[in-house]
Design an enzyme around this catalytic site. Structure first.
Site, short mmCIF file in Angstrom:
data_model
loop_
_atom_site.label_atom_id
_atom_site.label_comp_id
_atom_site.label_asym_id
_atom_site.label_seq_id
_atom_site.Cartn_x
_atom_site.Cartn_y
_atom_site.Cartn_z
N GLY A 181 0.81 -1.21 0.00
CA GLY A 181 0.00 0.00 0.00
C GLY A 181 0.84 1.26 0.00
O GLY A 181 2.08 1.21 -0.03
N SER A 226 -4.66 6.49 13.54
CA SER A 226 -5.10 7.66 12.79
C SER A 226 -5.55 8.77 13.71
O SER A 226 -6.06 8.53 14.81
CB SER A 226 -6.26 7.24 11.88
OG SER A 226 -6.91 8.36 11.33
N TYR A 247 -14.86 3.06 9.82
CA TYR A 247 -13.41 3.05 9.64
C TYR A 247 -12.71 3.64 10.87
O TYR A 247 -11.81 3.05 11.45
CB TYR A 247 -12.99 3.83 8.39
CG TYR A 247 -11.52 4.20 8.40
CD1 TYR A 247 -10.55 3.23 8.18
CD2 TYR A 247 -11.10 5.50 8.70
CE1 TYR A 247 -9.20 3.55 8.24
CE2 TYR A 247 -9.76 5.83 8.77
CZ TYR A 247 -8.81 4.85 8.53
OH TYR A 247 -7.48 5.16 8.61
N LYS A 301 -10.12 1.95 14.12
CA LYS A 301 -8.83 2.43 14.64
C LYS A 301 -8.91 2.57 16.17
O LYS A 301 -7.97 2.21 16.89
CB LYS A 301 -8.44 3.75 13.99
CG LYS A 301 -8.10 3.64 12.51
CD LYS A 301 -6.96 2.67 12.27
CE LYS A 301 -6.58 2.57 10.81
NZ LYS A 301 -5.56 1.54 10.55
N PHE A 347 -1.61 11.97 10.74
CA PHE A 347 -2.55 12.97 10.27
C PHE A 347 -2.80 12.75 8.76
O PHE A 347 -3.33 11.71 8.40
CB PHE A 347 -2.08 14.36 10.70
CG PHE A 347 -2.41 14.59 12.16
CD1 PHE A 347 -3.39 15.48 12.55
CD2 PHE A 347 -1.77 13.84 13.17
CE1 PHE A 347 -3.73 15.65 13.89
CE2 PHE A 347 -2.11 14.00 14.50
CZ PHE A 347 -3.09 14.90 14.86
N PRO A 405 -20.92 16.41 4.66
CA PRO A 405 -21.26 15.92 6.01
C PRO A 405 -20.08 15.15 6.63
O PRO A 405 -19.41 14.37 5.95
CB PRO A 405 -22.45 14.98 5.76
CG PRO A 405 -23.02 15.40 4.44
CD PRO A 405 -21.87 15.91 3.64
N ASP A 419 -17.22 16.27 7.77
CA ASP A 419 -15.90 16.91 7.74
C ASP A 419 -15.70 17.75 9.00
O ASP A 419 -16.56 18.56 9.35
CB ASP A 419 -15.77 17.82 6.51
CG ASP A 419 -15.32 17.06 5.27
OD1 ASP A 419 -14.91 15.89 5.41
OD2 ASP A 419 -15.37 17.63 4.17
#
Length: 338
Positions: A10, A125, A150, A154, A179, A297, A299
């Site tokens: 990745g 994260s 998601y 974490k 970040f 929405p 954010d």
């Protein structure tokens, strides 16, 4: 020393494999290629002169995970990136995210707990903080209720690791809360390869710059920030990769103060969406076609890191500027579209 990197094909994983190999570690890459490509191995080899050992493996398959670790009993540490990571998709497919992100973590930790001593680095994260009450965000900031499945994986992942470390003194772990990763290796041999429509701002900027996307949407210009757009802490992926190696070396040298530690990894500087666009225009010499649209929405307004702990305790500091990171992203975009 042999290090396993899950999700090593990745974006962040592949850059970390490069940094590990350049430090002399023997790397075994594990990836199921669901959101990556085996061709990334060619890029890693081109940079380092060495092709890492690769095993295509779905970490949700517990028996295969057991078999893998029985064949690699001499593993000194694991850096765990393997996870599904699209926020929007996680809202639509929560069970897929819980099964993949939590199940794979549990199976890897179960194998490490069989060892007398094991080192584990977790890809966490800044989403765990949500909209921080104060800026910059320190590691002591409260963990907010996750905005997405998601983000929740974490948070749960960190809790699982902490609880496991509490009862397994031989397991030493560090969670790196990072970040907004961006950019590509300066060689342009590896970089961010989003499948479909990019979830992150920078690849959307570069794809718009090269003509692959007609226009970039900027979601809202009425936030309580200097220019009205959201602010994030954009960290160069090579700086981020180096943080994983430093964290791993801390554990391998038994320099950790506790067997579970947490560090923010960012630049400590917030940049707005418009500032990111201006950075691209500076380094590319191109005007970007963008349009201000309604807020999106979910954010958050502002998020940037207090990196004091990483700087002083871990001995790591981000070195690259936003412009330098953006330039690498643009060079990578030009190469893969060339």
């Amino acid at each position: 020393m042999k290090i396993v990197v899950t999700g090593g094909l990745g974006f962040i994983g592949s850059h970390t494999v490069v940094e590990l190999q350049e430090k002399g570690f023997e790397v075994v890459v594990v990836d199921d290629c669901s959101n990556s490509d085996e061709k990334v191995l060619d890029g890693i080899e081109a940079i380092t002169g060495k092709r890492p050992l690769f095993e295509k493996l779905d970490l949700k398959e517990r028996q295969r995970v057991e078999d893998f670790f029985s064949r690699h009993a001499d593993v000194a540490g694991v850096i765990h990136f393997a996870a599904s990571k699209a926020v929007g998709e996680s809202v639509d497919k929560p069970l897929l995210y819980y099964e993949n992100n939590i199940g794979s973590l549990v199976y890897v930790l179960k194998e490490l707990c069989k060892q007398r001593r094991a080192s584990f680095i977790f890809s966490s994260s800044c989403t765990v903080y949500g909209q921080g009450d104060e800026m910059p965000i320190t590691e002591e900031a409260p963990i907010k209720e996750a905005e997405s499945p998601y983000g929740n994986t974490k948070q749960i992942g960190e809790e699982i690791i902490r609880d496991t470390c509490n009862v397994n003194p031989g397991l030493n772990a560090i969670a790196l809360r990072y970040f907004n990763p961006m950019g590509a290796h300066p060689s342009a041999q590896i970089g961010e390869l989003p499948v479909g429509v990019p979830q992150n701002l920078v690849p959307f900027i570069t794809q718009t710059g090269i003509g692959m996307r007609e226009q970039l949407s900027v979601f809202g210009d009425d936030y309580p920030t200097p220019d009205g757009t959201c602010i994030r802490d954009y960290i160069y992926v090579v700086d981020l990769a180096k943080a994983h190696v430093v964290a791993l070396e801390r554990l391998l040298a038994s320099k950790n103060r506790e067997n579970y530690e947490v560090f923010n990894v960012g630049t400590g500087t917030g940049s707005s969406v418009l500032e990111a666009i201006q950075s691209f225009e500076r380094v590319s010499g191109k005007k970007l076609n963008y349009k201000i649209v309604a807020r999106r929405p979910g954010d958050i307004t502002t998020a940037y890191a207090d990196t004091t702990r990483a700087n002083e305790v871990l001995g790591w500091k981000a070195k690259y500027t936003l412009d330098q990171a953006m330039k690498s992203a643009w060079e990578w975009e030009q190469k893969i579209r060339g």
